[in-house]
Design an enzyme around this catalytic site. Structure first.
Site, mmCIF file in Angstrom:
data_model
loop_
_atom_site.group_PDB
_atom_site.id
_atom_site.type_symbol
_atom_site.label_atom_id
_atom_site.label_comp_id
_atom_site.label_asym_id
_atom_site.label_seq_id
_atom_site.Cartn_x
_atom_site.Cartn_y
_atom_site.Cartn_z
ATOM 1 N N ASP A 14 -6.413 7.029 -1.285
ATOM 2 C CA ASP A 14 -7.177 7.194 -0.041
ATOM 3 C C ASP A 14 -6.262 7.465 1.146
ATOM 4 O OD1 ASP A 14 -9.800 7.096 -0.896
ATOM 5 O OD2 ASP A 14 -10.055 4.955 -0.520
ATOM 6 N N ARG A 15 -6.815 8.187 2.103
ATOM 7 C CA ARG A 15 -6.151 8.569 3.361
ATOM 8 C C ARG A 15 -5.050 9.608 3.132
ATOM 9 N NH1 ARG A 15 -8.009 5.904 7.755
ATOM 10 N NH2 ARG A 15 -9.155 3.975 7.401
ATOM 11 N N ASP A 58 -4.256 -0.498 -3.079
ATOM 12 C CA ASP A 58 -4.392 0.653 -2.164
ATOM 13 C C ASP A 58 -3.387 1.745 -2.519
ATOM 14 O OD1 ASP A 58 -6.399 -0.791 -0.996
ATOM 15 O OD2 ASP A 58 -5.665 -0.622 1.051
ATOM 16 N N ASN A 69 -8.553 -3.123 -1.792
ATOM 17 C CA ASN A 69 -9.913 -2.849 -1.331
ATOM 18 C C ASN A 69 -10.252 -1.362 -1.390
ATOM 19 O OD1 ASN A 69 -8.018 -2.703 0.997
ATOM 20 N ND2 ASN A 69 -9.841 -2.120 2.141
ATOM 21 N N HIS A 70 -9.236 -0.500 -1.467
ATOM 22 C CA HIS A 70 -9.499 0.942 -1.575
ATOM 23 C C HIS A 70 -9.659 1.416 -3.015
ATOM 24 C CE1 HIS A 70 -9.438 2.809 2.460
ATOM 25 N NE2 HIS A 70 -8.902 1.649 2.781
ATOM 26 N N ASP A 122 0.829 -1.211 0.000
ATOM 27 C CA ASP A 122 0.000 0.000 0.000
ATOM 28 C C ASP A 122 0.865 1.264 0.000
ATOM 29 O OD1 ASP A 122 -1.134 -2.307 1.304
ATOM 30 O OD2 ASP A 122 -2.812 -1.094 1.980
ATOM 31 N N HIS A 153 -1.143 4.392 -0.423
ATOM 32 C CA HIS A 153 -2.192 5.226 0.178
ATOM 33 C C HIS A 153 -1.971 6.733 0.011
ATOM 34 C CE1 HIS A 153 -5.200 2.671 1.913
ATOM 35 N NE2 HIS A 153 -4.300 1.882 2.473
ATOM 36 N N ARG A 175 -12.273 -7.283 10.062
ATOM 37 C CA ARG A 175 -12.705 -6.106 9.307
ATOM 38 C C ARG A 175 -14.203 -6.135 8.992
ATOM 39 N NH1 ARG A 175 -7.943 -3.829 6.819
ATOM 40 N NH2 ARG A 175 -6.173 -5.230 7.009
ATOM 41 N N HIS A 201 -3.769 -8.412 -2.920
ATOM 42 C CA HIS A 201 -3.782 -7.360 -1.911
ATOM 43 C C HIS A 201 -4.169 -7.885 -0.526
ATOM 44 C CE1 HIS A 201 -4.091 -3.414 -0.137
ATOM 45 N NE2 HIS A 201 -5.276 -3.759 0.351
ATOM 46 N N HIS A 216 -2.151 -4.788 2.633
ATOM 47 C CA HIS A 216 -3.435 -4.609 3.312
ATOM 48 C C HIS A 216 -3.352 -4.292 4.803
ATOM 49 C CE1 HIS A 216 -7.753 -4.983 3.467
ATOM 50 N NE2 HIS A 216 -7.819 -6.197 3.972
#
Length: 489
Positions: free
Chosen positions: A265-266, A262, A294-295, A233, A235, A391, A343, A418
């Site tokens: 995001d964030r 990923d 997943n993002h 990731d 991110h 999760r 991922h 992840h």
């Protein structure tokens, strides 16, 4: 109810006092953003006094911070069960449901609070905001049913987009990405510039066409003496992405990379990350690889910032186009027929084969169950067998599950991402399940290192490089995230 009364009667004053001490200590660790330690201490408080809704609600919040949405939901539900007048419990449950994209369930909790406290302005505000989102999603769903066959990519008219005289950034050459373009693009981004929308749209249209022709599982050959790098990731942490290239060299035909989901995001430089990665994919299609995380999904992007960032830097139309592109990202890569990279992780079934993964119909938003969901969401656990996911999506799988999967598919080990790891990576399941996470000091708060893996085609032995976060411009993580997240704090 009698069980609750029984428990309360058997909780001694000493236990109650000890529980409060654990809670107070946990709160201090929470403030320092050491959420895992806080969770341990809230758990100890609960063990001493299992009747406090506050302890469960506090642990729920810590689980939210560590993205254990399933555990957060269970704790918030327990808090509500113990005390139906404890408003914070309902807020925590709503936050957990929202993190899982379950807006209607969240709305029910806010509705209950507003009925219970009709004069509570804060509760009314949260109810109204959540209600707006539920209505917006229902409206967008209705439109998409009417307009199912329409692709955003087909509606883009690049010829109508003029390049203003004052634009001094990089330009595609004959509509193609070149190494010169990529170097200029990275410099532009380092200086907080913006790629012209005409070139941004062109990259998205071209990358979508490329990914559409790919299988859901991509086979990647690696020569005996060739180096190959796997990153986890990133991110939206563009300056840390640049540091990876500084440490390990720019992508090239001699220096291939796989980025394992990923990308966005964030972090608040997600647009810069994704165009850099897509640019290298177009430049070196056979030596640069990208897996879906997943993002790379509409719900996550709306919650955690990418959707807001694209709309701020470009347009709502481009945000929709990104959703189209993400639906075509491959779900996994098989390196030299020996290592599977995805991922999230493995499956709730024992009989999943590489051929089944290859044939997954991936052009959609991630489902809530099945192999596609699990590739994006699952996590390893230390004990054998399987368990429900922390999760709330996917599953947790043990060393025996990994061993059986590898044996069935004649593989050596798996690499997944992840999860934040303090050292940027973790080796589990007797060396057969490796986690790599490449976003150091995740969200500007976690203090973790980042890592990447290098290996060569001959022995496929993973080697780990770790690194600290580098400075970035003063735009905080989550700057573009849903305003609803700040309402839940």
């Amino acid at each position: 109810m009698s069980l609750e009364i029984q428990q309360k009667q058997t909780t001694s004053p000493e236990d109650l006092e000890q529980a409060e001490k654990f809670k107070t200590e946990a709160n201090e660790y929470f403030k320092k953003q050491d959420y895992n330690r806080a969770i341990d201490l809230y758990t100890k408080a609960i063990e001493k006094n299992p009747n406090s809704s506050v302890y469960y609600a506090n642990r729920s919040f810590a689980y939210l911070k560590t993205e254990c949405f399933g555990y957060a939901l269970a704790d918030a539900s327990k808090a509500v069960e113990l005390d139906k007048s404890y408003v914070k419990g309902f807020y925590r449950r709503a936050a957990a449901n929202m993190s899982l994209g379950k807006w209607k369930e969240a709305l029910k909790d806010f509705e209950y609070v507003t009925k219970m406290r009709p004069n509570d302005k804060d509760a009314k505000l949260k109810y109204n905001e959540c209600n707006k989102i539920v209505k917006k999603i229902a409206f967008e769903k209705a439109i998409s049913v009417d307009d199912k066959k329409k692709n955003i990519a087909d509606t883009i008219n690049l010829d109508a987009m003029t390049i203003e005289n004052e634009y001094t950034g990089p330009e595609l050459e004959d509509g193609k990405v070149t190494l010169k373009f990529m170097k200029e693009l990275m410099e532009l981004y380092k200086n907080e510039g913006k790629l012209h929308r005409k070139f941004a749209y062109k990259i998205l249209i071209d990358i979508k066409a490329y990914f559409m022709a790919q299988p859901s599982l991509v086979d990647v050959p690696i020569g005996d003496d060739d180096k190959f790098t796997v990153c986890g990731d990133v991110h939206g942490q563009f300056y840390d992405l640049m540091n990876i290239f500084e440490l390990n060299g720019l992508p090239s035909e001699k220096n291939p990379y796989l980025f394992n989901g990923d990308f966005v995001d964030r972090g608040s430089f997600s647009v810069e990350c994704i165009f850099t990665l897509f640019g290298f994919k177009l430049l070196y299609p056979n030596h640069f690889f990208m897996s879906r995380g997943n993002h790379e999904s509409a719900t996550m992007n709306q919650m955690y910032g990418f959707d807001g960032e694209v709309k701020s830097k470009y347009s709502a139309q481009m945000a929709e186009l990104f959703t189209e592109v993400y639906n075509w990202l491959p779900l996994a890569h098989c390196l030299n027929k020996r290592v599977l990279v995805m991922h999230g992780g493995l499956f709730s079934r024992d009989d999943v084969t590489l051929d089944e993964i290859r044939k997954i119909d991936r052009n959609r938003q991630p489902p809530e169950e099945g192999p596609m969901c699990e590739l994006l969401w699952s996590d390893p656990q230390p004990q054998n067998g399987r368990a429900p996911s922390k999760r709330g999506v996917g599953c947790q799988f043990g060393p025996d599950v990994t061993e059986n999967f590898l044996k069935l598919n004649k593989l050596d080990y798996i690499i997944r991402s992840h999860e934040v790891k303090n050292d940027g990576y973790e080796v589990a399941h007797n060396g057969k399940c490796i986690t790599v996470f490449s976003a150091p000091n995740y969200c500007d708060t976690m203090g973790n290192k980042g890592a990447f893996i290098t290996l060569n085609g001959r022995d496929m032995i993973p080697k780990y490089t770790t690194y600290e976060a580098v400075p970035h411009p003063n735009v905080k993580a989550m700057a573009y995230a849903s305003s609803f997240l700040s309402l839940m704090c």
